[in-house]
Design an enzyme around this catalytic site. Sequence first.
Site, short mmCIF file in Angstrom:
data_model
loop_
_atom_site.label_atom_id
_atom_site.label_comp_id
_atom_site.label_asym_id
_atom_site.label_seq_id
_atom_site.Cartn_x
_atom_site.Cartn_y
_atom_site.Cartn_z
N THR A 113 -38.49 1.83 -5.71
CA THR A 113 -39.08 0.98 -4.51
C THR A 113 -38.62 1.76 -3.23
O THR A 113 -37.19 2.15 -3.34
CB THR A 113 -38.64 -0.36 -4.64
OG1 THR A 113 -38.75 -1.09 -3.61
CG2 THR A 113 -37.25 -0.52 -5.53
N ASP A 114 -39.16 1.22 -2.09
CA ASP A 114 -38.61 1.84 -0.80
C ASP A 114 -37.26 0.85 -0.39
O ASP A 114 -36.61 1.11 0.35
CB ASP A 114 -39.75 1.48 0.32
CG ASP A 114 -40.21 0.20 0.40
OD1 ASP A 114 -39.82 -1.01 -0.41
OD2 ASP A 114 -40.80 -0.04 1.48
N GLU A 115 -37.21 -0.29 -1.15
CA GLU A 115 -36.15 -1.12 -0.87
C GLU A 115 -34.84 -0.74 -1.28
O GLU A 115 -33.58 -1.02 -0.57
CB GLU A 115 -35.99 -2.41 -1.56
CG GLU A 115 -37.26 -3.21 -1.42
CD GLU A 115 -37.60 -4.44 -1.92
OE1 GLU A 115 -36.66 -5.29 -2.19
OE2 GLU A 115 -38.67 -5.04 -2.09
N TYR A 143 -31.64 -6.86 -6.83
CA TYR A 143 -32.88 -6.11 -7.18
C TYR A 143 -32.65 -4.58 -6.89
O TYR A 143 -32.74 -3.74 -7.70
CB TYR A 143 -34.14 -6.67 -6.59
CG TYR A 143 -35.38 -5.81 -6.79
CD1 TYR A 143 -35.76 -5.29 -7.93
CD2 TYR A 143 -35.97 -5.26 -5.47
CE1 TYR A 143 -36.80 -4.64 -8.06
CE2 TYR A 143 -37.12 -4.47 -6.07
CZ TYR A 143 -37.40 -3.94 -6.80
OH TYR A 143 -38.33 -3.35 -7.03
N LYS A 149 -32.16 -0.98 -8.84
CA LYS A 149 -33.20 0.20 -8.65
C LYS A 149 -32.56 1.35 -8.10
O LYS A 149 -32.90 2.24 -8.68
CB LYS A 149 -34.42 -0.47 -7.65
CG LYS A 149 -35.20 -1.51 -8.31
CD LYS A 149 -35.93 -1.11 -9.96
CE LYS A 149 -36.86 0.11 -9.64
NZ LYS A 149 -37.84 0.30 -10.88
#
Length: 358
Positions: free
Chosen positions: A139-141, A164, A168
């Site tokens: 993810t970009d997060e 989260y 990741k």
Amino acid sequence: MTTSSTGAPQRKLGSLLVTGGAGFIGSSFIRYLFRQPDFGGRIVNYDLLTYAGNLDNVEGAVDAARYKFVRADICDFDTLLKTCEQENVDTIVHFAAESHVDRSILGPSAFVQTNVIGTFQVLEVVRKLPSIHLHHVSTDEVFGSLGPTGAFTESSPYQPNSPYSASKAASDHLVRAYAHTYGVSTTHSNCSNNYGPFQFPEKLIPLMVLNMLEGRPLPVYGDGMNVRDWLYVDDHAEAIWLVLRSGKTGESYNVGGRAELANLPLLERLIDIVASETGRDREDLRRLITFVKDRPGHDRRYAVDSSKIEAELGFRQRHNVDTGLRETVRWYIQNNAWIERVRSGAYREWLDANYAKR
Ligand code: NAD
Ligand code: TYD
């Protein structure tokens, strides 16, 4: 390896194991692959079927002769290894994860277990069976929160802010380390927010659409001006397919929608679409907007620079946000049976307990 239209060498993809293939994006990927005339391989869908997994998502979309479902945990090394050996797997596409930020804030443990330990076990299997290529979906997060300008590139520093995104980020780092240290064959991608059919109704877009249809409050966190970059899920599936076939081993690719929207203007668009698709009064829907307590540590803005995958692999998204949102809203209006099925009592209790009014 053969050669693609962009000149990049192509991997042989004969037997794929897709972890998390019953979830939102993994199932889109499986449906996408079975629509590709140039995909002649087999798929093993390896999924634990947590609250987010649903086999209805691939029902009728697979070629039964080339498809198998295995209900199992990615943390279970022995079962994962045995499945890869028995099925002669040459490629793992790793989607399985706990994926919802709010749940990670309430209970981070499952996120560390699935996203960190689970990815570690996937990597251990690939270390033992080094002919397998692993594509890791991220993810970009992991890059944290942006100010008003700029976009994440593949070399942006990792600054995860939620349990989260930290889990990741840890999984991305493990993938990188296994490639560097053990020479396992990997690629990975960091994608922006996905939307589309079959998304579990805890994420912003399906939650808002269903609440509108049911006349329930539309809970907007904080001031509603947090920005996300939205990509239609099938375009993400296509990007992964491109990376799998022709992406450089050891590299990461960012994937974004070039569709930055703050939550409140996005909600206004959804209201317009629901009003026009159902004949409901727009102002009645707007009155459902309810500002609630902000998410702790809420990232302000994400934006993804996709120029690497565009330049190297020819990626172009096929859906723009206007048509994509309308298709998505129509799907939720037309698929009541799916909605009822995924809304277990547990999900309902969790929602009611956690969306407190400000
Ligand atoms: P999802 O929550 O819809 O699906 C996750 C799937 O993984 C479910 O089918 C679930 O049953 C399965 N699963 C969970 N734990 C498992 C375990 N221990 N063993 C086997 N299967 C397990 O998630 P999603 O939105 O489809 O996301 C898929 C991947 O894409 C995730 O890795 C996520 O981090 C990443 N991603 C998501 C988005 C997004 O907007 N949703 C954006 C970028 C990246
Ligand atoms: P979400 O779909 O949870 O994705 P992510 O947090 O991974 O980006 O949320 C998207 C945005 O919408 C995020 O800024 C949080 C916000 N949001 C709300 O305002 N209300 C809600 O009920 C939800 C679920 C999200």
